[in-house]
Enzyme design. Sequence first.
Site, PDB file in Angstrom:
ATOM      1  N   LYS A 276       0.849  -1.196   0.000  1.00  0.00           N
ATOM      2  CA  LYS A 276       0.000   0.000   0.000  1.00  0.00           C
ATOM      3  C   LYS A 276       0.884   1.246   0.000  1.00  0.00           C
ATOM      4  CE  LYS A 276      -3.998  -1.751   2.592  1.00  0.00           C
ATOM      5  NZ  LYS A 276      -5.011  -1.533   1.568  1.00  0.00           N
ATOM      6  N   ARG A 350     -10.635 -11.251   1.703  1.00  0.00           N
ATOM      7  CA  ARG A 350     -11.555 -12.248   1.127  1.00  0.00           C
ATOM      8  C   ARG A 350     -10.931 -13.638   1.130  1.00  0.00           C
ATOM      9  NH1 ARG A 350     -11.904  -8.694  -4.194  1.00  0.00           N
ATOM     10  NH2 ARG A 350     -11.769  -7.141  -2.535  1.00  0.00           N
TER      11      ARG A 350
HETATM   12  N1  BES Z   1      -8.107  -3.627   4.421  1.00  0.00           N
HETATM   13  C1  BES Z   1      -8.267  -3.209   3.083  1.00  0.00           C
HETATM   14  C2  BES Z   1      -9.535  -2.393   2.863  1.00  0.00           C
HETATM   15  C3  BES Z   1      -9.546  -1.030   3.472  1.00  0.00           C
HETATM   16  C4  BES Z   1      -8.979   0.047   2.819  1.00  0.00           C
HETATM   17  C5  BES Z   1     -10.175  -0.822   4.665  1.00  0.00           C
HETATM   18  C6  BES Z   1      -9.006   1.298   3.376  1.00  0.00           C
HETATM   19  C7  BES Z   1     -10.215   0.430   5.232  1.00  0.00           C
HETATM   20  C8  BES Z   1      -9.639   1.504   4.589  1.00  0.00           C
HETATM   21  C9  BES Z   1      -8.327  -4.416   2.153  1.00  0.00           C
HETATM   22  O1  BES Z   1      -7.572  -5.495   2.532  1.00  0.00           O
HETATM   23  C10 BES Z   1      -7.818  -3.954   0.847  1.00  0.00           C
HETATM   24  O2  BES Z   1      -6.670  -3.634   0.760  1.00  0.00           O
HETATM   25  N2  BES Z   1      -8.678  -3.878  -0.148  1.00  0.00           N
HETATM   26  C11 BES Z   1      -8.335  -3.430  -1.425  1.00  0.00           C
HETATM   27  C12 BES Z   1      -9.094  -4.280  -2.396  1.00  0.00           C
HETATM   28  C13 BES Z   1      -8.600  -4.191  -3.790  1.00  0.00           C
HETATM   29  C14 BES Z   1      -7.192  -4.675  -3.905  1.00  0.00           C
HETATM   30  C15 BES Z   1      -9.544  -4.994  -4.647  1.00  0.00           C
HETATM   31  C16 BES Z   1      -8.700  -1.950  -1.562  1.00  0.00           C
HETATM   32  O3  BES Z   1      -9.651  -1.509  -0.933  1.00  0.00           O
HETATM   33  O4  BES Z   1      -8.009  -1.248  -2.270  1.00  0.00           O
HETATM   34 MN    MN Z   2      -5.608  -5.380   1.865  1.00  0.00          MN
END
Ligand code: BES
Ligand code: MN
Length: 499
Positions: A276, A350
Amino acid sequence: MKVTIITIGGKFESDWNTALVIPSFEKDFPVQSELLSEELDMLIQSIVDREVFLGKEGEVFFIPIQDAKYAGVILLGLGSKEKLSEEKLRRAGGNIINCVHTNRISRIVFDWSKLCTSYISPIVEGLILSSFSYENFKTELDASKTNKVNIGTVVFLTHPDENIGRVIEETNDTVAICESVNMCRNLVCTPANDLTPGALAEFARTMCDKVEIKSRILTRAEMEEEGLNAIIAVGRGSSREPCMIIVEYKHPDYTGDLIALIGKGVTFDTGGICLKPRDNLHEMKYDMAGAGAVLGVLYALGKLKPKMSVIGVIPAVENAPGNNALLPGDIIRTYSGKTVEVLDTDAEGRLILADAISYAYKKYSPHTIIDVATLTGGCITALGHFCAGIMGNDEQLVRSLIRIGEKTGERLWELPLWDDYEKLIKSEVADIANLGPAREAQTIVGGIFLKNFIEGNTKWAHIDIAGTAWGVDHISYWSKKYPTGFGVRLLTNWLVSNC
Ligand code: BES
Ligand code: MN
Ligand code: ZN
């Protein structure tokens, strides 16, 4: 916080740190309370006449008085009498806490003789939830700067015709649930260096012992043996080993069906190899808020002891980019037997939920599965922070959750799971992929992915709490600084109202 309910006229303690709260409606003057002296009555009337206090929603007016029995009187505005709602009282509870904090009040006495006792529980919720603070790591606590609100006692003086016994019971349950919410919030605040997957399991064990419910922890080795490969895969990039936490609540006289709650327990989400960006990355310690909510619900059940059977299943992992980490393109054979192509290691929630869902199904055959997860940033884009996303395969289940959401203030909004969306996670090489097209229905795609792991005729709902678990602003009893514990009140009330 101790909540006492007595009939007005009864004895209660009070001192110079006590505030007397008079709830008032807009255009409903003069303010009346048998606890006010004639002098105070006149003082309040002049404040009302000068239109300083109007009784509007959100208004809190403190009048200091020189009296050995009271620090002052708080006029609490509740807006229009006809439009009063549980949510308004919850927020009123939050508003009072700010006032109580600045005026160093440690005991609050409500003249509730003109209001319905069914409104006591929501205002108590507002009081307890807005008293939450997290100062475990502050070494020098300056009393004047602390966020901590120490209210020892809250007293409600009710109308003589009210059946206090029932109100007391109801209020005690509310207090127990709110304490479970705050326990969850405390857990979500805990930084990832303290709250590793192992520490989360340890916490769960201690919590279960306290309320005498069963807990079981599957170690990494046991999960490997069992074939929980998706959880193992996500956990591989971190030196902090994954585990699975299983918490079981069962009333001794209950023989009916069982409900499974699954909570995403990513103790920190770096994104893994698909790292990230650094901005606000520290927030990803709250990626275990689903797990916190599930633990909160089971803690509350352990205290309330309703007639039912519920298990909580929590896959606990840290998603990190270590040298043994899961790689984009890897294919995982999940616990269900389905294969998943990992197109993005940041879509880890997921993956671990899939295994937890299959495990709960195979070992416990629940008739209903509800999962709670901070699953997608897209959920914040779509719905903001005022409601969570809900998806599911059973209309009645989803409807009933939405209804309890409106009642508890933990609101839900449904998103569709039409078959067309299945096409978005097609994989060339495996049964499905863990990622859909960029910037396209991310939250729904998360739900569609999970739907692939629901077997038999299990009823299922998925709640995406990415937006509601933290960062909620403008709602007095929550705070932008702190997690909300979203899900605990919703699911506990839903469970109890169903049994
Ligand atoms: N934990 C994150 C989702 C999230 C993001 C929660 C910001 C709270 C605030 C999750 O694991 C994630 O990274 N999701 C991705 C999904 C994508 C790769 C399809 C996202 O939200 O970018
Ligand atoms: Mn994630
Ligand atoms: Zn995540």
